[in-house]
Write a protein that holds these residues in place. Structure first.
Motif, PDB file in Angstrom:
ATOM      1  N   ARG A  85      51.083   4.318  73.234  1.00 40.23           N
ATOM      2  CA  ARG A  85      50.745   4.434  74.658  1.00 40.23           C
ATOM      3  C   ARG A  85      49.685   3.390  74.965  1.00 40.23           C
ATOM      4  NH1 ARG A  85      48.428  10.475  73.508  1.00 40.23           N
ATOM      5  NH2 ARG A  85      46.641   9.876  72.243  1.00 40.23           N
ATOM      6  N   GLY A  86      49.725   2.844  76.183  1.00 38.54           N
ATOM      7  CA  GLY A  86      48.775   1.780  76.445  1.00 38.54           C
ATOM      8  C   GLY A  86      48.751   1.316  77.881  1.00 38.54           C
ATOM      9  N   ARG A  87      48.249   0.098  78.059  1.00 42.47           N
ATOM     10  CA  ARG A  87      48.061  -0.450  79.401  1.00 42.47           C
ATOM     11  C   ARG A  87      49.077  -1.565  79.658  1.00 42.47           C
ATOM     12  NH1 ARG A  87      44.131  -2.874  76.147  1.00 42.47           N
ATOM     13  NH2 ARG A  87      43.816  -5.114  76.449  1.00 42.47           N
ATOM     14  N   ASN A 129      47.049   1.206  73.341  1.00 39.97           N
ATOM     15  CA  ASN A 129      45.676   1.646  73.117  1.00 39.97           C
ATOM     16  C   ASN A 129      45.478   1.989  71.639  1.00 39.97           C
ATOM     17  OD1 ASN A 129      45.273   1.466  75.878  1.00 39.97           O
ATOM     18  ND2 ASN A 129      45.630   3.648  76.240  1.00 39.97           N
ATOM     19  N   ASP A 145      49.971  11.575  79.209  1.00 41.49           N
ATOM     20  CA  ASP A 145      49.192  11.176  78.039  1.00 41.49           C
ATOM     21  C   ASP A 145      47.891  10.488  78.447  1.00 41.49           C
ATOM     22  OD1 ASP A 145      51.119  12.170  76.297  1.00 41.49           O
ATOM     23  OD2 ASP A 145      50.936  10.447  74.961  1.00 41.49           O
ATOM     24  N   GLY A 146      46.962  10.423  77.488  1.00 43.16           N
ATOM     25  CA  GLY A 146      45.723   9.692  77.697  1.00 43.16           C
ATOM     26  C   GLY A 146      44.713  10.387  78.579  1.00 43.16           C
ATOM     27  N   ASN A 171      53.550   6.347  82.710  1.00 40.80           N
ATOM     28  CA  ASN A 171      52.741   7.544  82.518  1.00 40.80           C
ATOM     29  C   ASN A 171      52.059   8.017  83.799  1.00 40.80           C
ATOM     30  OD1 ASN A 171      51.584   9.464  80.516  1.00 40.80           O
ATOM     31  ND2 ASN A 171      49.632   8.505  81.063  1.00 40.80           N
ATOM     32  N   LEU A 201      53.995   5.151  78.140  1.00 43.27           N
ATOM     33  CA  LEU A 201      54.152   5.942  76.922  1.00 43.27           C
ATOM     34  C   LEU A 201      55.475   5.572  76.273  1.00 43.27           C
ATOM     35  CD1 LEU A 201      53.556   8.510  75.082  1.00 43.27           C
ATOM     36  CD2 LEU A 201      54.896   9.777  76.778  1.00 43.27           C
ATOM     37  N   ASP A 207      44.869   4.469  68.887  1.00 48.43           N
ATOM     38  CA  ASP A 207      45.152   5.899  68.780  1.00 48.43           C
ATOM     39  C   ASP A 207      44.193   6.499  67.763  1.00 48.43           C
ATOM     40  OD1 ASP A 207      46.380   8.477  68.122  1.00 48.43           O
ATOM     41  OD2 ASP A 207      48.131   7.733  69.227  1.00 48.43           O
ATOM     42  N   CYS A 210      47.454  13.205  86.574  1.00 43.67           N
ATOM     43  CA  CYS A 210      46.823  13.234  85.254  1.00 43.67           C
ATOM     44  C   CYS A 210      46.627  14.705  84.904  1.00 43.67           C
ATOM     45  CB  CYS A 210      45.486  12.502  85.292  1.00 43.67           C
ATOM     46  SG  CYS A 210      44.521  12.648  83.777  1.00 43.67           S
ATOM     47  N   THR A 244      45.978   4.454  80.584  1.00 42.39           N
ATOM     48  CA  THR A 244      47.199   4.795  79.851  1.00 42.39           C
ATOM     49  C   THR A 244      48.347   4.690  80.855  1.00 42.39           C
ATOM     50  OG1 THR A 244      45.927   6.310  78.454  1.00 42.39           O
ATOM     51  CG2 THR A 244      48.326   6.458  78.339  1.00 42.39           C
TER      52      THR A 244
END
Length: 311
Positions: free
Chosen positions: A307-309, A123, A159-160, A283, A170, A125, A238, A167
């Protein structure tokens, strides 16, 4: 909620392939450690030597170019194995390092980028204005979150929480560390939390809560999220105590009790991450934090975060 027993986790097999070995981590029964042969790591850095971190920042496709450089040094099963670990509910995490082949921060950026893009896409940041963030933890700090505050416990979180995009994973990599005692990463896999059922089935668990980031995150939009949700018929979480804004006493007490329970869970463990190594986690069902450091005026730690998808 079907988790592997300790015996099953300890009996996970070692996987070997061209230039690498994947085996259970000696430091956490759910994690794997990926060991790359020194020649593989050396060849990777030689192959990407002409690519700068600035190019990676400015030209998105170059991130996949260096990922392909790493993958081409290994066999075709390597990427499948890495993705398999991150998606596997029973593990969902691994560590891997540069095997003492470099201490150059430029190389660390390339190495972490290659691994993140094996799994998915980072993602943006907003804190750094980039696809990754580099930040330091030092003796003094005046930031508005626990991220850089060395002598405070950084409580368990995902995160996210305050962004409106997925997210899924990580990645954290340690660049450098000086005069650091304490400050280990703290980890809790959701299935190891002995009070998961109590909080997962609570009436507050599915209520939408407001998440707002502090100014340093450069995100002004409010996001509404439930504390728990399901993925593949399994509970996911979350949560971060600093950015969730309850609207009443009942929500506040639920969140406080939840955080306290996780912090005191017997399965919450510390993990040392040497300079030149990274950890990558799913995550959705891993929570992470950081122990407090012992006070030292010369303290310095530098980290990278992505961090992302999922792809």
């Amino acid at each position: 909620m079907c988790a592997m027993s300790s015996t099953e986790l300890n009996n996970r097999v070692v996987t070997s392939g061209k230039g690498y070995q994947i085996k259970p981590s000696p430091h956490h029964e759910r994690l794997y450690v990926i060991e790359l042969e020194k020649q593989v790591v050396a060849s990777f850095f030689e192959d990407v030597g002409e690519i700068s971190s600035q190019q990676l920042e400015y030209i998105p496709y170059m991130r996949f170019v260096i990922t392909d450089k790493l993958a081409s040094l290994l066999d075709e099963d390597f990427q499948k194995s890495v993705r398999g670990i991150i998606h596997d509910r029973n593990t969902g995490g691994f560590t891997v390092g540069v095997n003492e082949q470099t201490t150059d921060p430029e190389d660390y950026v390339k190495f972490s980028t290659a691994f993140s893009h094996l799994v998915g896409i980072p993602n943006f940041d907003a804190m750094s204005g980039n696809y990754y963030a580099r930040f330091s933890v030092k003796h003094t700090d005046n930031s508005d979150s626990y991220l850089r505050q060395a002598y405070r416990l950084f409580t368990l979180h995902t995160d996210g929480t305050y962004v409106d995009e997925a997210t899924d994973w990580l990645l954290m990599m340690k660049f450098d560390e000086q005069n650091a005692v304490g400050g280990r990463s703290r980890l809790l896999h959701l299935d190891d939390w002995d009070e998961l059922n109590r909080f997962y089935h609570h009436t507050m668990a599915s209520q939408r809560l407001v998440y707002k980031a502090p100014p340093s995150k450069n995100v002004v939009k409010e996001v509404f999220r439930t504390t728990f949700y399901e993925q593949n018929n399994e509970p996911c979480i979350c949560f971060i105590d600093q950015f969730v804004h309850p609207e009443n006493i009942e929500q506040a007490n639920y969140l406080k009790d939840l955080s306290s329970s996780m912090e005191n869970a017997s399965a919450t463990t510390g993990l040392e991450l040497p300079a030149g190594e990274l950890i990558m986690l799913n995550n959705h069902f891993w929570l992470h934090g950081r122990e407090a450091f012992e006070e030292n005026t010369g303290l310095h730690r530098e980290l990278l975060r992505q961090r992302g998808r999922f792809a």
